[in-house]
Design an enzyme around this catalytic site. Structure first.
Site, PDB file in Angstrom:
ATOM      1  CB  SER A 141      -0.862   0.006   1.269  1.00 25.78           C
ATOM      2  OG  SER A 141      -1.464   1.274   1.466  1.00 25.78           O
ATOM      3  CE1 TYR A 153      -3.808  -2.063   5.444  1.00 27.47           C
ATOM      4  CE2 TYR A 153      -2.865   0.005   4.672  1.00 27.47           C
ATOM      5  CZ  TYR A 153      -3.580  -1.155   4.426  1.00 27.47           C
ATOM      6  OH  TYR A 153      -4.059  -1.398   3.157  1.00 27.47           O
ATOM      7  CB  ALA A 156       1.246  -4.793   7.987  1.00 31.94           C
ATOM      8  CE  LYS A 157      -1.551  -3.695   3.038  1.00 28.65           C
ATOM      9  NZ  LYS A 157      -1.829  -5.025   2.478  1.00 28.65           N
TER      10      LYS A 157
HETATM   11  N1  NAD Z   1      -8.815  -0.228  -0.608  1.00 28.72           N
HETATM   12  C1  NAD Z   1      -7.678   0.431  -0.679  1.00 28.72           C
HETATM   13  O1  NAD Z   1      -7.650   1.659  -0.910  1.00 28.72           O
HETATM   14  C2  NAD Z   1      -6.355  -0.271  -0.500  1.00 28.72           C
HETATM   15  C3  NAD Z   1      -5.194   0.487  -0.675  1.00 28.72           C
HETATM   16  C4  NAD Z   1      -3.966  -0.144  -0.519  1.00 28.72           C
HETATM   17  C5  NAD Z   1      -3.886  -1.490  -0.195  1.00 28.72           C
HETATM   18  N2  NAD Z   1      -5.033  -2.198  -0.028  1.00 28.72           N
HETATM   19  C6  NAD Z   1      -4.868  -3.623   0.312  1.00 28.72           C
HETATM   20  O2  NAD Z   1      -5.526  -4.420  -0.658  1.00 28.72           O
HETATM   21  C7  NAD Z   1      -6.042  -5.617  -0.048  1.00 28.72           C
HETATM   22  C8  NAD Z   1      -7.536  -5.718  -0.306  1.00 28.72           C
HETATM   23  O3  NAD Z   1      -8.162  -4.544   0.210  1.00 28.72           O
HETATM   24  P1  NAD Z   1      -9.747  -4.258   0.052  1.00 28.72           P
HETATM   25  O4  NAD Z   1      -9.894  -2.788   0.070  1.00 28.72           O
HETATM   26  O5  NAD Z   1     -10.325  -5.071  -1.045  1.00 28.72           O
HETATM   27  O6  NAD Z   1     -10.249  -4.811   1.497  1.00 28.72           O
HETATM   28  P2  NAD Z   1     -11.626  -5.438   1.970  1.00 28.72           P
HETATM   29  O7  NAD Z   1     -11.713  -5.202   3.434  1.00 28.72           O
HETATM   30  O8  NAD Z   1     -12.772  -4.967   1.101  1.00 28.72           O
HETATM   31  O9  NAD Z   1     -11.408  -7.008   1.680  1.00 28.72           O
HETATM   32  C9  NAD Z   1     -10.476  -7.758   2.404  1.00 28.72           C
HETATM   33  C10 NAD Z   1     -10.904  -9.215   2.396  1.00 28.72           C
HETATM   34  O10 NAD Z   1      -9.921  -9.954   3.141  1.00 28.72           O
HETATM   35  C11 NAD Z   1     -10.611 -10.878   3.965  1.00 28.72           C
HETATM   36  N3  NAD Z   1      -9.780 -11.247   5.111  1.00 28.72           N
HETATM   37  C12 NAD Z   1      -9.409 -10.458   6.158  1.00 28.72           C
HETATM   38  N4  NAD Z   1      -8.694 -11.155   7.041  1.00 28.72           N
HETATM   39  C13 NAD Z   1      -8.583 -12.429   6.561  1.00 28.72           C
HETATM   40  C14 NAD Z   1      -7.954 -13.609   7.038  1.00 28.72           C
HETATM   41  N5  NAD Z   1      -7.310 -13.627   8.209  1.00 28.72           N
HETATM   42  N6  NAD Z   1      -8.060 -14.735   6.283  1.00 28.72           N
HETATM   43  C15 NAD Z   1      -8.736 -14.731   5.106  1.00 28.72           C
HETATM   44  N7  NAD Z   1      -9.349 -13.633   4.610  1.00 28.72           N
HETATM   45  C16 NAD Z   1      -9.273 -12.494   5.328  1.00 28.72           C
HETATM   46  C17 NAD Z   1     -11.874 -10.145   4.377  1.00 28.72           C
HETATM   47  O11 NAD Z   1     -12.873 -11.032   4.863  1.00 28.72           O
HETATM   48  C18 NAD Z   1     -12.254  -9.435   3.080  1.00 28.72           C
HETATM   49  O12 NAD Z   1     -13.087 -10.241   2.267  1.00 28.72           O
HETATM   50  C19 NAD Z   1      -5.655  -5.511   1.433  1.00 28.72           C
HETATM   51  O13 NAD Z   1      -4.431  -6.192   1.661  1.00 28.72           O
HETATM   52  C20 NAD Z   1      -5.488  -4.029   1.632  1.00 28.72           C
HETATM   53  O14 NAD Z   1      -4.668  -3.756   2.722  1.00 28.72           O
HETATM   54  C21 NAD Z   1      -6.261  -1.628  -0.171  1.00 28.72           C
END
Ligand code: NAD
Length: 252
Positions: A141, A153, A156-157
């Protein structure tokens, strides 16, 4: 010529970015295992992939639990074939300012993003090494560069970027690449939750984010899926240990 069809795993694939990546990899011709905490939550994306003519399997597992991660990979190998594409996408946020962040907030975020990534990658790598082909793609991220309220976070990232480079070094000689995608602001349930935490309506939160983004729009899960598709492709075999920022500009 299109790529050889493979078995791909997408963790956290029930919704958001993971769901878009799962659908894109299926459209690219791969069989896709959609892993999420509860198998029933994967039914929608699995149904969409199958309706489009693809192959998908929903698996319920907490990837932060070593036994569950291992069992999930074994089930995928038995039902879809040896996995050689792994997208470490599952993630959670527990945002809070440093002075209010609890040990549990800190450890639970590291547990999913770092330890979960480690468990999944360790379980899948033997299949990749045996196949002499593998693509490990992990979601970092722009928060890796630091972000208010995200000590846990951002650690982690940033950690994911280090793990990715180490995977690339250790596994390169087996035909395995490892790369990270670092998204900026993507409209998903995760960013909706952030808007709720700071008490701003999601529409206003999006407007605020977009005002800082050079391409003048927010990111969509499909933007990340497109990058994942490239990194998973056979043609990307000389790209390894990289972090690709997909943020509509050079920084979030
Ligand atoms: N949305 C953003 O702007 C953004 C930006 C940068 C990085 N990210 C990263 O992208 C990835 C997806 O993000 P998103 O926005 O789609 O999130 P989201 O919360 O919509 O989806 C995350 C999914 O991961 C699942 N999950 C969480 N913990 C889990 C576990 N222990 N085991 C199995 N499944 C698990 C959740 O149930 C959910 O379905 C994440 O790693 C997030 O940190 C997102």
């Amino acid at each position: 010529m299109s790529d050889t069809p493979r078995t791909a795993i997408v963790t956290g694939g029930a919704r958001g970015i993971g769901a878009a990546i799962a659908e894109r990899l299926a459209a690219d011709g791969h069989s896709v295992a959609v892993i999420d905490l509860r198998e029933e939550d994967t039914a929608d994306v699995v149904g969409r992939i199958r309706a489009a003519g693809g192959t998908a399997l929903g698996v319920g597992a907490n990837i932060a639990d070593e036994e569950q991660a291992k069992a999930a990979v074994e089930r995928v190998a038995a039902e879809l074939g040896a996995p050689t594409i792994l997208v470490n996408n599952a993630g959670i946020i527990r945002d809070n300012m440093l002075f209010k962040m609890t040990k549990d907030d800190f450890e639970s975020v590291l547990g999913v993003h770092l330890t979960g990534n480690f468990f999944m990658t360790q379980a899948v790598q033997s299949h990749m090494v045996e196949a002499k082909f593998g693509r490990i793609i992990s979601l970092s991220s722009t928060s890796a560069l630091g972000n208010r309220g995200q000590t846990n976070y951002s650690a982690a990232k940033a950690g994911i970027q280090g793990m990715t480079k180490t995977y690339a070094i250790e596994l390169g000689k087996f035909g395995v690449t490892a790369n990270a995608i670092a998204p900026g602001f993507i409209e998903t349930d995760m960013t909706k939750a952030t808007a709720e935490r700071v008490g701003v309506p999601f529409e206003d939160f999006i407007k605020g984010a977009v005002s800082q983004i050079p391409v003048a729009r927010s990111g969509r899960p499909e933007d990340i899926a497109h990058t994942a598709s490239f990194l998973a492709s056979e043609g990307a075999g000389f790209v390894s240990g990289q972090v690709i920022y997909v943020a509509g500009g050079p920084k979030a």
